[in-house]
Design an enzyme around this catalytic site. Structure first.
Site, PDB file in Angstrom:
ATOM      1  N   ASP A  13       0.681  -1.048  -0.077  1.00 42.87           N
ATOM      2  CA  ASP A  13      -0.009  -0.090  -0.061  1.00 42.87           C
ATOM      3  C   ASP A  13       0.774   1.383  -0.154  1.00 42.87           C
ATOM      4  O   ASP A  13       0.454   2.285   0.407  1.00 42.87           O
ATOM      5  CB  ASP A  13      -1.108  -0.109   1.143  1.00 42.87           C
ATOM      6  N   LYS A  16       2.102   2.278  -5.199  1.00 48.30           N
ATOM      7  CA  LYS A  16       2.913   1.634  -6.319  1.00 48.30           C
ATOM      8  C   LYS A  16       1.913   2.030  -7.497  1.00 48.30           C
ATOM      9  O   LYS A  16       2.638   2.197  -8.492  1.00 48.30           O
ATOM     10  CB  LYS A  16       3.212   0.357  -6.268  1.00 48.30           C
ATOM     11  N   GLY A  40      -4.420  -4.138  -4.284  1.00 48.18           N
ATOM     12  CA  GLY A  40      -5.170  -3.053  -4.818  1.00 48.18           C
ATOM     13  C   GLY A  40      -4.462  -1.831  -5.017  1.00 48.18           C
ATOM     14  O   GLY A  40      -3.938  -1.126  -4.248  1.00 48.18           O
ATOM     15  N   HIS A  41      -4.256  -1.483  -6.330  1.00 46.64           N
ATOM     16  CA  HIS A  41      -3.610  -0.470  -6.919  1.00 46.64           C
ATOM     17  C   HIS A  41      -4.762   0.895  -7.433  1.00 46.64           C
ATOM     18  O   HIS A  41      -5.432   0.531  -8.218  1.00 46.64           O
ATOM     19  CB  HIS A  41      -2.642  -0.783  -8.155  1.00 46.64           C
ATOM     20  N   GLN A 223       1.935  -6.150  -3.155  1.00 46.08           N
ATOM     21  CA  GLN A 223       2.278  -6.273  -1.727  1.00 46.08           C
ATOM     22  C   GLN A 223       3.725  -5.364  -1.387  1.00 46.08           C
ATOM     23  O   GLN A 223       4.115  -4.343  -2.290  1.00 46.08           O
ATOM     24  CB  GLN A 223       2.358  -7.414  -1.223  1.00 46.08           C
TER      25      GLN A 223
HETATM   26  P1  IMP Z   1      -3.044 -12.685   1.677  1.00 53.97           P
HETATM   27  O1  IMP Z   1      -2.168 -12.135   0.618  1.00 53.97           O
HETATM   28  O2  IMP Z   1      -4.515 -12.398   1.231  1.00 53.97           O
HETATM   29  O3  IMP Z   1      -2.738 -14.224   1.986  1.00 53.97           O
HETATM   30  O4  IMP Z   1      -2.797 -11.950   2.945  1.00 53.97           O
HETATM   31  C1  IMP Z   1      -1.578 -12.127   3.843  1.00 53.97           C
HETATM   32  C2  IMP Z   1      -1.144 -11.008   4.534  1.00 53.97           C
HETATM   33  O5  IMP Z   1      -0.729  -9.936   3.539  1.00 53.97           O
HETATM   34  C3  IMP Z   1      -2.275 -10.179   5.209  1.00 53.97           C
HETATM   35  O6  IMP Z   1      -1.637  -9.383   6.264  1.00 53.97           O
HETATM   36  C4  IMP Z   1      -2.784  -9.156   4.264  1.00 53.97           C
HETATM   37  O7  IMP Z   1      -3.306  -7.769   4.823  1.00 53.97           O
HETATM   38  C5  IMP Z   1      -1.252  -8.751   3.466  1.00 53.97           C
HETATM   39  N1  IMP Z   1      -1.671  -8.305   2.132  1.00 53.97           N
HETATM   40  C6  IMP Z   1      -2.213  -8.955   1.226  1.00 53.97           C
HETATM   41  N2  IMP Z   1      -2.287  -8.260  -0.088  1.00 53.97           N
HETATM   42  C7  IMP Z   1      -1.736  -6.838   0.433  1.00 53.97           C
HETATM   43  C8  IMP Z   1      -1.693  -5.631  -0.231  1.00 53.97           C
HETATM   44  O8  IMP Z   1      -1.931  -5.665  -1.504  1.00 53.97           O
HETATM   45  N3  IMP Z   1      -1.309  -4.625   0.451  1.00 53.97           N
HETATM   46  C9  IMP Z   1      -1.200  -4.637   1.817  1.00 53.97           C
HETATM   47  N4  IMP Z   1      -1.176  -5.622   2.782  1.00 53.97           N
HETATM   48  C10 IMP Z   1      -1.529  -6.905   1.830  1.00 53.97           C
END
Ligand code: IMP
Length: 426
Positions: A13, A16, A40-41, A223
């Site tokens: 977040d 990017k 989410g971009h 991420q």
């Molecule tokens: P997952 O990727 O849904 O398995 O989640 C694993 C961890 O990564 C959790 O703490 C989510 O909140 C975090 N996470 C996954 N995608 C994002 C993102 O795009 N931005 C921030 N945190 C993320």
């Protein structure tokens, strides 16, 4: 010609999407190399907000070809929704969206597994986005996953789904969850496959052709570095490799092709989901940052945890990714603060260190040591060049750049395309 990897330097977040959108203007290709619709971009332009989860942020530039690489896990239904949304904005994607035939598919059963898995962890749950990311990567590594090319082969698809479902239903029964039926799910996937067929191809060869032709290529991570499965705050991480190494694995381009690695950091720090966050502020200052930065997840809507910038963690991200360019985003969120802080070392069990620890015990016992900086009263959103920024802002940015030993290339002072100060020749 250049190949540039764009990486979140924190826990995701960092903004990017906006930077990829900006650089896409000059890029021939943008390739997304890992993650799925957990990302989410957010892009803001022409008075509209667009949130992309799977399609690379370059899609709004008509000269850019967007590639979803082999390292991504794709939910076909979410992707079709997103294609429809992009088309609604009058964007022509014919021939401009390429989907790797070897990317793995997120099936509805992966989402069910994600939910029961989190439930089973109780107090230790990861706080996933619930998008089925972890279970899809588990199937990939266990060599039972469904790839995009399998979607186009009805017999193979049925066989794979049947085998997986029988095991999954045993697992769901153990959690007292309802079993899942094959037929509807299978039909849904066949329908989606037909719609996605024109986009599915061997993207590795397309990328190598682009490389040989000297094209400008951006590789877009989702991420952030600290959510990396190997290098992040395990087990509170995502199930893929957002770091620079993951860019090669998830695209088929070799490490020797990469010219620049650009790290994106906010001027402060946020995290969604559970897990260690040494500089988190559970107080009015944290609330103030959340409100000013509108820090709510673009995928899940969850309030983000907020805190001061953590230079120890950032230095680690610079090292493991080889970042040689830095972008500082959301600087305007800090407008009006009397004093700002930046964490410059950790105290762990009484010992001071500048090394980012990797064990949960140490991570959970960090006491951050801060350097204080004078804040500024003026709005940075009005600045049209770096020189126009208040002196205190420049001092704060200088301190970040010096600590990390990386020059700052771009500063973002607001969500809009125009609220961007480019400091170096990109
Ligand atoms: P997952 O990727 O849904 O398995 O989640 C694993 C961890 O990564 C959790 O703490 C989510 O909140 C975090 N996470 C996954 N995608 C994002 C993102 O795009 N931005 C921030 N945190 C993320």
């Amino acid at each position: 010609m250049s190949v540039r990897v764009i990486i979140g330097a924190q826990w995701g977040d960092e903004g990017k999407g906006k930077i990829v959108d900006l650089l896409s203007d000059q890029a021939d290709y943008v390739i997304r190399y890992q993650g799925g619709a957990n990302a989410g971009h957010t892009l803001n332009f022409d008075g509209q907000t667009h949130i992309l989860h799977l399609i690379p942020s370059g899609i709004f530039h008509s000269n850019t070809t967007c590639v979803i690489g082999n390292g991504v896990v794709i939910d076909p239904l979410t992707l079709l929704d997103e294609i429809a949304l992009v088309k609604k904005s009058d964007v022509d994607i014919e021939g401009r969206l390429l989907i790797s035939e070897t990317a793995h598919v997120i099936l509805p059963y992966h989402k069910s597994l994600d939910k029961v898995g989190e439930h089973a962890l109780g107090g230790q749950k990861i706080g996933t986005t619930g998008r089925g990311i972890g279970p899809a990567y588990v199937h990939k590594i266990a060599r039972v996953g469904v790839r995009m090319m399998d979607l186009l082969d009805p017999d193979l698809l049925r066989k794979k789904m049947e085998v997986n479902l029988s095991e999954i239903n045993t697992k769901l029964a153990a959690y007292n969850a309802e079993p899942l039926e094959l037929e509807d799910m299978y039909q849904q996937m066949l329908d989606a496959a037909e719609k996605l067929r024109p986009f599915i191809c061997n993207t590795t060869y397309r990328m190598h052709k682009a490389l040989s032709a000297g094209r400008e290529i951006l590789m877009e991570g989702a991420q952030g570095a600290l959510l990396d499965i190997d290098h992040g705050t395990y087990p509170y991480v995502t199930s893929s490799s957002p770091t620079a190494g993951g860019a090669c694995i998830g695209s088929g381009l070799p490490p020797t092709a990469i010219d620049n690695v650009m790290g994106i950091t906010k001027a402060y720090c946020t995290r969604v989901g559970n897990g260690p966050f040494p500089t988190e502020l559970n107080d009015e200052t944290g609330d103030k940052i959340r409100d000013a930065g509108r820090e709510f997840g673009s995928t899940t809507g969850r309030p983000r945890r907020c805190g001061w910038i953590d230079l120890v963690a950032l230095k680690y991200a610079v090292q493991i990714n080889g970042m040689n360019e830095l972008v500082v985003t959301k600087l305007d969120v800090l407008d009006g603060f009397e004093t700002l802080k930046a964490c410059t070392s950790y105290k762990i069990n009484g010992e001071e260190t500048t090394e980012f620890p990797l064990g949960l015990k140490d991570l959970d016992s960090i006491e951050p040591v801060y350097a204080e900086h004078k804040g500024w009263k003026e709005s940075t959103r009005d600045a049209e060049s770096y020189e126009e920024l208040p002196q205190q802002t420049k001092d704060f940015l200088d301190a970040i750049s010096k600590y990390l030993d990386v020059d700052i290339s771009i500063v973002s002072t607001g969500p809009g395309r125009t609220e961007t100060l480019v400091l170096s020749d990109l």
